[in-house]
Design an enzyme around this catalytic site. Structure first.
Site, PDB file in Angstrom:
ATOM      1  N   ARG B  28      66.726  65.632  19.470  1.00  0.00           N
ATOM      2  CA  ARG B  28      65.377  65.596  20.015  1.00  0.00           C
ATOM      3  C   ARG B  28      64.283  65.586  18.951  1.00  0.00           C
ATOM      4  NH1 ARG B  28      62.142  69.836  23.289  1.00  0.00           N
ATOM      5  NH2 ARG B  28      61.054  68.582  24.825  1.00  0.00           N
ATOM      6  N   LYS B  30      63.695  63.511  17.013  1.00  0.00           N
ATOM      7  CA  LYS B  30      63.191  62.134  16.842  1.00  0.00           C
ATOM      8  C   LYS B  30      61.972  61.820  17.714  1.00  0.00           C
ATOM      9  CE  LYS B  30      67.880  60.655  15.834  1.00  0.00           C
ATOM     10  NZ  LYS B  30      68.949  61.151  16.701  1.00  0.00           N
ATOM     11  N   CYS B  52      35.506  92.033   4.923  1.00  0.00           N
ATOM     12  CA  CYS B  52      36.868  92.338   5.386  1.00  0.00           C
ATOM     13  C   CYS B  52      37.025  93.835   5.623  1.00  0.00           C
ATOM     14  CB  CYS B  52      37.877  91.860   4.346  1.00  0.00           C
ATOM     15  SG  CYS B  52      39.541  92.498   4.624  1.00  0.00           S
ATOM     16  N   CYS B  55      39.691  95.466   3.054  1.00  0.00           N
ATOM     17  CA  CYS B  55      39.502  95.532   1.605  1.00  0.00           C
ATOM     18  C   CYS B  55      39.149  96.967   1.180  1.00  0.00           C
ATOM     19  CB  CYS B  55      38.411  94.557   1.157  1.00  0.00           C
ATOM     20  SG  CYS B  55      39.029  92.876   0.857  1.00  0.00           S
ATOM     21  N   ASN B  77      46.015 102.712  13.352  1.00  0.00           N
ATOM     22  CA  ASN B  77      45.308 101.582  13.966  1.00  0.00           C
ATOM     23  C   ASN B  77      44.118 102.046  14.804  1.00  0.00           C
ATOM     24  OD1 ASN B  77      44.622  99.162  15.350  1.00  0.00           O
ATOM     25  ND2 ASN B  77      46.742  98.464  15.203  1.00  0.00           N
ATOM     26  N   ASP B  78      42.965 101.469  14.525  1.00  0.00           N
ATOM     27  CA  ASP B  78      41.753 101.861  15.245  1.00  0.00           C
ATOM     28  C   ASP B  78      41.779 101.382  16.706  1.00  0.00           C
ATOM     29  OD1 ASP B  78      40.843 102.882  12.789  1.00  0.00           O
ATOM     30  OD2 ASP B  78      39.975 100.955  12.238  1.00  0.00           O
ATOM     31  N   HIS B 114      42.592  90.685  -1.564  1.00  0.00           N
ATOM     32  CA  HIS B 114      42.359  89.950  -0.321  1.00  0.00           C
ATOM     33  C   HIS B 114      42.959  88.539  -0.353  1.00  0.00           C
ATOM     34  CE1 HIS B 114      40.054  89.201   3.395  1.00  0.00           C
ATOM     35  NE2 HIS B 114      39.736  88.025   2.898  1.00  0.00           N
ATOM     36  N   ASN B 154      52.307  90.008  11.398  1.00  0.00           N
ATOM     37  CA  ASN B 154      51.868  88.722  11.941  1.00  0.00           C
ATOM     38  C   ASN B 154      51.093  88.038  10.838  1.00  0.00           C
ATOM     39  OD1 ASN B 154      52.840  89.211  14.570  1.00  0.00           O
ATOM     40  ND2 ASN B 154      50.996  90.374  15.082  1.00  0.00           N
ATOM     41  N   GLY B 160      48.227  84.904  15.691  1.00  0.00           N
ATOM     42  CA  GLY B 160      47.389  85.949  16.280  1.00  0.00           C
ATOM     43  C   GLY B 160      46.871  86.957  15.278  1.00  0.00           C
ATOM     44  N   SER B 162      44.265  88.429  12.966  1.00  0.00           N
ATOM     45  CA  SER B 162      42.816  88.269  13.010  1.00  0.00           C
ATOM     46  C   SER B 162      42.159  88.493  11.652  1.00  0.00           C
ATOM     47  CB  SER B 162      42.223  89.218  14.056  1.00  0.00           C
ATOM     48  OG  SER B 162      42.761  90.506  13.911  1.00  0.00           O
ATOM     49  N   HIS B 165      43.605  89.271   5.170  1.00  0.00           N
ATOM     50  CA  HIS B 165      43.990  90.259   4.165  1.00  0.00           C
ATOM     51  C   HIS B 165      45.473  90.603   4.357  1.00  0.00           C
ATOM     52  CE1 HIS B 165      42.618  93.478   1.311  1.00  0.00           C
ATOM     53  NE2 HIS B 165      43.864  93.831   1.571  1.00  0.00           N
ATOM     54  N   HIS B 167      48.540  92.202   5.280  1.00  0.00           N
ATOM     55  CA  HIS B 167      48.842  93.472   5.943  1.00  0.00           C
ATOM     56  C   HIS B 167      49.898  93.302   7.028  1.00  0.00           C
ATOM     57  CE1 HIS B 167      46.208  91.741   9.033  1.00  0.00           C
ATOM     58  NE2 HIS B 167      46.625  92.678   9.872  1.00  0.00           N
ATOM     59  N   GLN B 169      52.026  95.825  10.335  1.00  0.00           N
ATOM     60  CA  GLN B 169      51.789  96.906  11.277  1.00  0.00           C
ATOM     61  C   GLN B 169      53.064  97.709  11.513  1.00  0.00           C
ATOM     62  OE1 GLN B 169      49.271  96.165  14.712  1.00  0.00           O
ATOM     63  NE2 GLN B 169      49.099  94.016  14.168  1.00  0.00           N
ATOM     64  N   HIS B 282      64.431  95.291  12.462  1.00  0.00           N
ATOM     65  CA  HIS B 282      65.129  96.004  13.532  1.00  0.00           C
ATOM     66  C   HIS B 282      66.059  97.046  12.913  1.00  0.00           C
ATOM     67  CE1 HIS B 282      64.415  92.843  16.916  1.00  0.00           C
ATOM     68  NE2 HIS B 282      63.671  93.905  17.107  1.00  0.00           N
ATOM     69  N   HIS B 297      68.208  94.991   9.782  1.00  0.00           N
ATOM     70  CA  HIS B 297      67.973  93.645   9.270  1.00  0.00           C
ATOM     71  C   HIS B 297      66.522  93.262   9.533  1.00  0.00           C
ATOM     72  CE1 HIS B 297      69.400  93.502  13.428  1.00  0.00           C
ATOM     73  NE2 HIS B 297      68.569  92.479  13.604  1.00  0.00           N
TER      74      HIS B 297
HETATM   75  O1  LIG Z   1      47.111  94.046  16.378  1.00  0.00           O
HETATM   76  P1  LIG Z   1      46.388  92.749  16.140  1.00  0.00           P
HETATM   77  O2  LIG Z   1      46.740  92.133  14.809  1.00  0.00           O
HETATM   78  O3  LIG Z   1      44.925  92.839  16.362  1.00  0.00           O
HETATM   79  O4  LIG Z   1      46.944  91.776  17.279  1.00  0.00           O
HETATM   80  C1  LIG Z   1      47.998  90.874  17.126  1.00  0.00           C
HETATM   81  O5  LIG Z   1      49.265  91.543  17.070  1.00  0.00           O
HETATM   82  C2  LIG Z   1      49.637  92.292  18.226  1.00  0.00           C
HETATM   83  C3  LIG Z   1      51.038  92.831  18.034  1.00  0.00           C
HETATM   84  O6  LIG Z   1      51.998  91.804  17.885  1.00  0.00           O
HETATM   85  C4  LIG Z   1      49.522  91.462  19.512  1.00  0.00           C
HETATM   86  O7  LIG Z   1      49.668  92.305  20.621  1.00  0.00           O
HETATM   87  C5  LIG Z   1      48.177  90.727  19.608  1.00  0.00           C
HETATM   88  O8  LIG Z   1      48.207  89.853  20.712  1.00  0.00           O
HETATM   89  C6  LIG Z   1      47.932  89.942  18.320  1.00  0.00           C
HETATM   90  O9  LIG Z   1      46.693  89.286  18.370  1.00  0.00           O
HETATM   91  O1  LIG Z   2      58.703  67.919  26.721  1.00  0.00           O
HETATM   92  P1  LIG Z   2      57.360  67.939  26.031  1.00  0.00           P
HETATM   93  O2  LIG Z   2      56.205  68.028  26.979  1.00  0.00           O
HETATM   94  O3  LIG Z   2      57.217  66.834  25.030  1.00  0.00           O
HETATM   95  O4  LIG Z   2      57.372  69.287  25.167  1.00  0.00           O
HETATM   96  C1  LIG Z   2      56.851  70.511  25.560  1.00  0.00           C
HETATM   97  O5  LIG Z   2      57.650  71.142  26.564  1.00  0.00           O
HETATM   98  C2  LIG Z   2      58.995  71.457  26.189  1.00  0.00           C
HETATM   99  C3  LIG Z   2      59.657  72.218  27.327  1.00  0.00           C
HETATM  100  O6  LIG Z   2      59.018  73.432  27.617  1.00  0.00           O
HETATM  101  C4  LIG Z   2      59.053  72.262  24.886  1.00  0.00           C
HETATM  102  O7  LIG Z   2      60.391  72.339  24.449  1.00  0.00           O
HETATM  103  C5  LIG Z   2      58.206  71.625  23.780  1.00  0.00           C
HETATM  104  O8  LIG Z   2      58.159  72.495  22.666  1.00  0.00           O
HETATM  105  C6  LIG Z   2      56.786  71.371  24.313  1.00  0.00           C
HETATM  106  O9  LIG Z   2      56.000  70.755  23.316  1.00  0.00           O
END
Ligand SMILES: O=P(O)(O)O[C@H]1O[C@H](CO)[C@@H](O)[C@H](O)[C@H]1O
Ligand SMILES: O=P(O)(O)O[C@H]1O[C@H](CO)[C@@H](O)[C@H](O)[C@H]1O
Lengths: 340, 340
Positions: B28, B30, B52, B55, B77-78, B114, B154, B160, B162, B165, B167, B169, B282, B297
């Site tokens: 797929r 392709k 930031c 910082c 975390n705030d 940063h 993240n 996600g 934000s 910097h 970091h 969690q 984990h 791991h």
């Molecule tokens: O905690 P953050 O960095 O503001 O938020 C990010 O990580 C969290 C934990 O995976 C998620 O719940 C949020 O949706 C994401 O934006």
């Molecule tokens: O089949 P499409 O619309 O090209 O592709 C979309 O839906 C699929 C099925 O949920 C996903 O695997 C793909 O990642 C998404 O881009």
């Protein structure tokens, strides 16, 4: 019973259909957002786009020409994830375990009108989509190599949809995918124990309680499930216990179309945008058994959280731990319901 | 054994750690891509950004002032998703089931600089991050209300995050989240049956086979698991069976830091961009038991598929069915390995 603790304190709720939990953090919606914003495309599309490979009369990438269809048009996916005549094999090499998986993937255009989405279509026209789902489901379910049929739609670029022409997909295969397997197990266990439908009993409780009900007509209820994961997740549930959509008569199909129309229209109003989501229908396996424990339902998983441009990211904690949501199911109901 | 069928035909592979399947569609890749492209930000960041909130010396949203930290800096975390002193309650109202969940959420700045990410930091500096993870893990694990500690990062706006910097969690809580619960069950069942570590035995098989190994040093192996979901998913596994990172001595902590350095540097080279991902460790529950079945791991789940701007969308089928991938684990290994 309304429990106010659920609106004030972090807690987890059980998804009775999968047996898994969702973490709810009601207080967290107050956190400011400085992260990525999604692009909104509110550009008006033409009813026909000559570059669209789903518009009537146009040529697809593989050279085939779409018919000049008037309502719904279904074809086999040109880049299917599942192949029909794939080789059959089974590997159990120590701790490496794999099985070949065959299947048939289809694309279903909901309307020839490139500019529309389900939210803009008439209930009668959505009913035609329901009829097409029934027809495809029936045909695939009669194929001895197909034991499960997944109907779904990815709507909006943010949901990986590569073409704005109104369309959905059907992926069918020989074994049960993970999510369906979980729901099969949970529903079967409940049915064996109580001789009634898990989702039917849940629906009765929700109708009694009313707190999470968004809409109902003679045959269907639209609600936010108690265990919803996505900020504005909803579920359409038939009032009668039915294993698959094949059980719907014409009136019920129209009621189902109305439910789809109501929720998709409300979604579009919520953030004043063509609301993105993935939707899907979970139904009984097509394995030839009666599957009396199954109660089919359709779910909508929309990614947006605060506005047309700020979505909920299911990332780090959600991937490694559990899904997590910032607003409660009950506040989502209030917001959606006020738009109907 | 190399099985070429796995490179040619659609199939599913079993994740032995969770008991769930992933659908693999090698053919797929392709398919042409006409969907959403991600924004790439390759702008060079300053070493210090006065706006930031991570910082050194800057004021956070709640008014607290960050110390002038030199290496790693950890704070609560705030806007924590889990509250420490949340009310305790338990709801079992017919089919509505919920439990209060308390916990402690922390943010860990990897460096005062940063402009850096783990990929740009020296192995010695990454070792300081490992030491900080150990310290926090130890402290949280001694808290009788904390039975599980999830360390994660993240990275990148598309995940996600934000704030660019560097970091990560730490979310810690009283019960086991879904994903950890699955791995706990699978590892325990295997350990009871074989009196050896599931992941250890898998690692031995992969080291013998070599097909999915990316890198190894005295104490760690970096590999693409046979059942990887994300296009360039990898896993760092300690060669010795250890239940948690607390078992790492200083030399092993340095080897672990080297493994992190090697894989994050390779990722950045892959699409010539600061590679986004969510990573997570984990480990055994911190419930006071020895948990001899656990083999900790770290996994990396990067969203990119084809380039710095085209990601894999886990949407419709993936949400309602099973995760699905387009390139095989084995081709991903080749691409990553060529960059080390
Ligand atoms: O905690 P953050 O960095 O503001 O938020 C990010 O990580 C969290 C934990 O995976 C998620 O719940 C949020 O949706 C994401 O934006
Ligand atoms: O089949 P499409 O619309 O090209 O592709 C979309 O839906 C699929 C099925 O949920 C996903 O695997 C793909 O990642 C998404 O881009």
């Amino acid at each position: 019973m309304k429990n106010t603790d659920l609106q004030d304190y972090s807690h987890k709720r059980l998804n009775i259909l999968t047996g898994e939990w969702v973490l709810v953090s009601p207080h967290r919606a107050k956190r400011p957002w400085q992260g990525q914003n999604e692009a909104v495309s509110n550009d008006v599309r033409p009813a026909y786009d000559e570059t669209c490979y789903l518009c009537a009369g146009n040529t697809r990438i593989n050279g085939e020409i779409n018919p000049k269809y008037q309502n719904v048009f279904v074809f086999t996916n040109d880049f299917a994830a599942l192949q029909k005549d794939s080789k059959s094999f089974s590997i159990k090499d120590g701790l490496l375990v794999a099985e070949s998986e065959t299947g048939i993937c289809k694309v279903i255009c909901f309307s020839p009108d490139h500019s529309k989405s389900l939210a803009d279509m008439s209930v009668k026209d959505i009913q035609k989509v329901v009829f097409a789902w029934q027809k495809e489901f029936k045909e695939l379910s009669e194929n001895p190599n197909i034991n499960y049929v997944q109907i779904f739609e990815n709507k909006g670029a943010v949901m990986g949809c590569s073409n704005p022409h109104p369309h959905g997909q059907i992926w069918s295969q020989s074994t049960l995918p993970n999510e369906v397997d979980k729901k099969n197990t949970q529903q079967l266990a409940y049915y064996k124990k109580n001789n009634s439908s898990l989702l039917g009993d849940y629906l009765a409780q929700e109708l009694e309680n009313q707190e999470r009900i968004i809409f109902e007509n003679d045959s269907f209820v639209v609600l936010v499930p108690f265990w919803a994961v996505w900020p504005f997740e909803t579920m359409i549930v038939p009032k009668k216990q039915q294993a698959t959509i094949l059980k719907l008569n014409n009136t019920e199909a129209l009621d189902y179309a109305e439910a789809i129309s109501v929720i998709t229209k409300a979604y579009d109003k919520l953030f004043n945008t063509s609301f993105p989501y993935s939707s899907g229908i979970h139904q009984a396996p097509t394995d030839g058994n009666t599957n009396s424990h199954w109660h089919w339902h359709m779910s909508f998983y929309p990614p947006l959280l605060r506005s047309a441009t700020v979505k909920k990211f299911m990332v780090g904690y959600e991937m490694f731990g559990s899904p997590q949501r910032d607003i409660t199911a009950e506040s989502a109901v209030k917001m959606i319901k006020s738009l109907i």
